[in-house]
Design a protein around this motif. Structure first.
Motif, PDB file in Angstrom:
ATOM      1  N   ASP A   1       0.829  -1.206   0.000  1.00 48.84           N
ATOM      2  CA  ASP A   1       0.000   0.000   0.000  1.00 48.84           C
ATOM      3  C   ASP A   1       0.867   1.262   0.000  1.00 48.84           C
ATOM      4  O   ASP A   1       0.561   2.240  -0.671  1.00 48.84           O
ATOM      5  N   ALA A   2       1.947   1.243   0.762  1.00 49.31           N
ATOM      6  CA  ALA A   2       2.804   2.421   0.893  1.00 49.31           C
ATOM      7  C   ALA A   2       3.616   2.688  -0.357  1.00 49.31           C
ATOM      8  O   ALA A   2       3.867   3.849  -0.706  1.00 49.31           O
ATOM      9  N   ASP A   3       4.033   1.638  -1.038  1.00 51.85           N
ATOM     10  CA  ASP A   3       4.916   1.813  -2.191  1.00 51.85           C
ATOM     11  C   ASP A   3       4.207   2.439  -3.379  1.00 51.85           C
ATOM     12  O   ASP A   3       4.848   2.819  -4.345  1.00 51.85           O
ATOM     13  N   LYS A   4       2.916   2.604  -3.309  1.00 47.41           N
ATOM     14  CA  LYS A   4       2.167   3.233  -4.397  1.00 47.41           C
ATOM     15  C   LYS A   4       2.306   4.753  -4.375  1.00 47.41           C
ATOM     16  O   LYS A   4       1.969   5.409  -5.352  1.00 47.41           O
ATOM     17  N   TYR A   5       2.786   5.310  -3.274  1.00 47.24           N
ATOM     18  CA  TYR A   5       2.852   6.760  -3.103  1.00 47.24           C
ATOM     19  C   TYR A   5       4.306   7.226  -3.045  1.00 47.24           C
ATOM     20  O   TYR A   5       5.137   6.623  -2.361  1.00 47.24           O
ATOM     21  N   VAL A   6       4.589   8.302  -3.719  1.00 48.87           N
ATOM     22  CA  VAL A   6       5.938   8.851  -3.761  1.00 48.87           C
ATOM     23  C   VAL A   6       6.388   9.293  -2.371  1.00 48.87           C
ATOM     24  O   VAL A   6       7.544   9.077  -1.981  1.00 48.87           O
ATOM     25  N   ALA A   7       5.485   9.884  -1.592  1.00 51.19           N
ATOM     26  CA  ALA A   7       5.850  10.380  -0.266  1.00 51.19           C
ATOM     27  C   ALA A   7       6.328   9.248   0.640  1.00 51.19           C
ATOM     28  O   ALA A   7       7.351   9.379   1.328  1.00 51.19           O
ATOM     29  N   TRP A   8       5.628   8.126   0.634  1.00 53.63           N
ATOM     30  CA  TRP A   8       6.041   6.997   1.473  1.00 53.63           C
ATOM     31  C   TRP A   8       7.307   6.350   0.925  1.00 53.63           C
ATOM     32  O   TRP A   8       8.165   5.914   1.691  1.00 53.63           O
ATOM     33  N   HIS A   9       7.435   6.279  -0.396  1.00 57.19           N
ATOM     34  CA  HIS A   9       8.643   5.706  -0.995  1.00 57.19           C
ATOM     35  C   HIS A   9       9.871   6.538  -0.611  1.00 57.19           C
ATOM     36  O   HIS A   9      10.916   5.987  -0.260  1.00 57.19           O
ATOM     37  N   ASP A  10       9.747   7.860  -0.661  1.00 58.99           N
ATOM     38  CA  ASP A  10      10.857   8.726  -0.258  1.00 58.99           C
ATOM     39  C   ASP A  10      11.192   8.555   1.215  1.00 58.99           C
ATOM     40  O   ASP A  10      12.365   8.574   1.607  1.00 58.99           O
ATOM     41  N   ALA A  11      10.172   8.378   2.063  1.00 55.50           N
ATOM     42  CA  ALA A  11      10.403   8.168   3.491  1.00 55.50           C
ATOM     43  C   ALA A  11      11.160   6.865   3.730  1.00 55.50           C
ATOM     44  O   ALA A  11      12.065   6.808   4.579  1.00 55.50           O
ATOM     45  N   MET A  12      10.820   5.822   2.973  1.00 56.04           N
ATOM     46  CA  MET A  12      11.532   4.549   3.117  1.00 56.04           C
ATOM     47  C   MET A  12      12.978   4.675   2.641  1.00 56.04           C
ATOM     48  O   MET A  12      13.892   4.129   3.261  1.00 56.04           O
TER      49      MET A  12
END
Length: 149
Positions: free
Chosen positions: A55-66
């Motif tokens: 679910d998180a990997d679909k969003y740029v914001a969460w991907h950048d946080a990871m």
């Protein structure tokens, strides 16, 4: 005698399936899959905390946080990679996502933590001891004040 029928027109297929010739496999399928995933990420800022990585990997914001979390773990030398042996108990991990908010309730930043699932380890088999030096700042002040007096 029956007269010969005129040549019938070729049949046209109305089926949506299209046949393709076989192509050789691409050697680096991971990078092409990552490129396809990156192209499908949503630029909108999500307002929820996802539970799963998918679910998180679909969003740029969460991907950048990871990516920021992985970069911090590498720069702090949090772990060291060792060769795998079948007798080893591999500790899994999972991502925990939190939205950090300002006082007014607006989103300040997206924070992702990579958390080890240490409950799969057994003391004496997977590790021998743990030590985590933690000290409060008030304790340091007290020790300095006693030393000065």
């Amino acid at each position: 005698m029956i007269p010969p029928s005129p040549a019938s027109p070729p049949l046209l297929s109305r089926h949506p399936m299209v046949l393709r010739s076989r192509q050789p496999k691409i050697a680096n399928t991971v990078s092409s899959a990552a490129a396809n995933t990156a192209a499908t990420r949503v630029l909108l800022s999500p307002s929820f905390e996802p539970v799963a990585f998918s679910d998180a990997d679909k969003y740029v914001a969460w991907h950048d946080a990871m990516c920021d979390e992985i970069k911090a773990l590498r720069s702090n030398h949090t772990w060291s990679l060792v060769p795998f042996h079948p007798s080893m108990n591999v500790v899994g991990s999972r991502w925990v996502y939190r939205i950090k908010r300002r006082v007014d309730g607006s989103i300040d930043r997206y924070k992702a933590h990579l958390v080890a699932r240490g409950f799969t380890q057994q003391e004496g088999i997977d590790y021998s001891e743990t030590f985590s030096p933690v000290i409060k700042q008030a304790t340091v002040r007290l020790v300095f004040s006693i030393a000065v007096s």
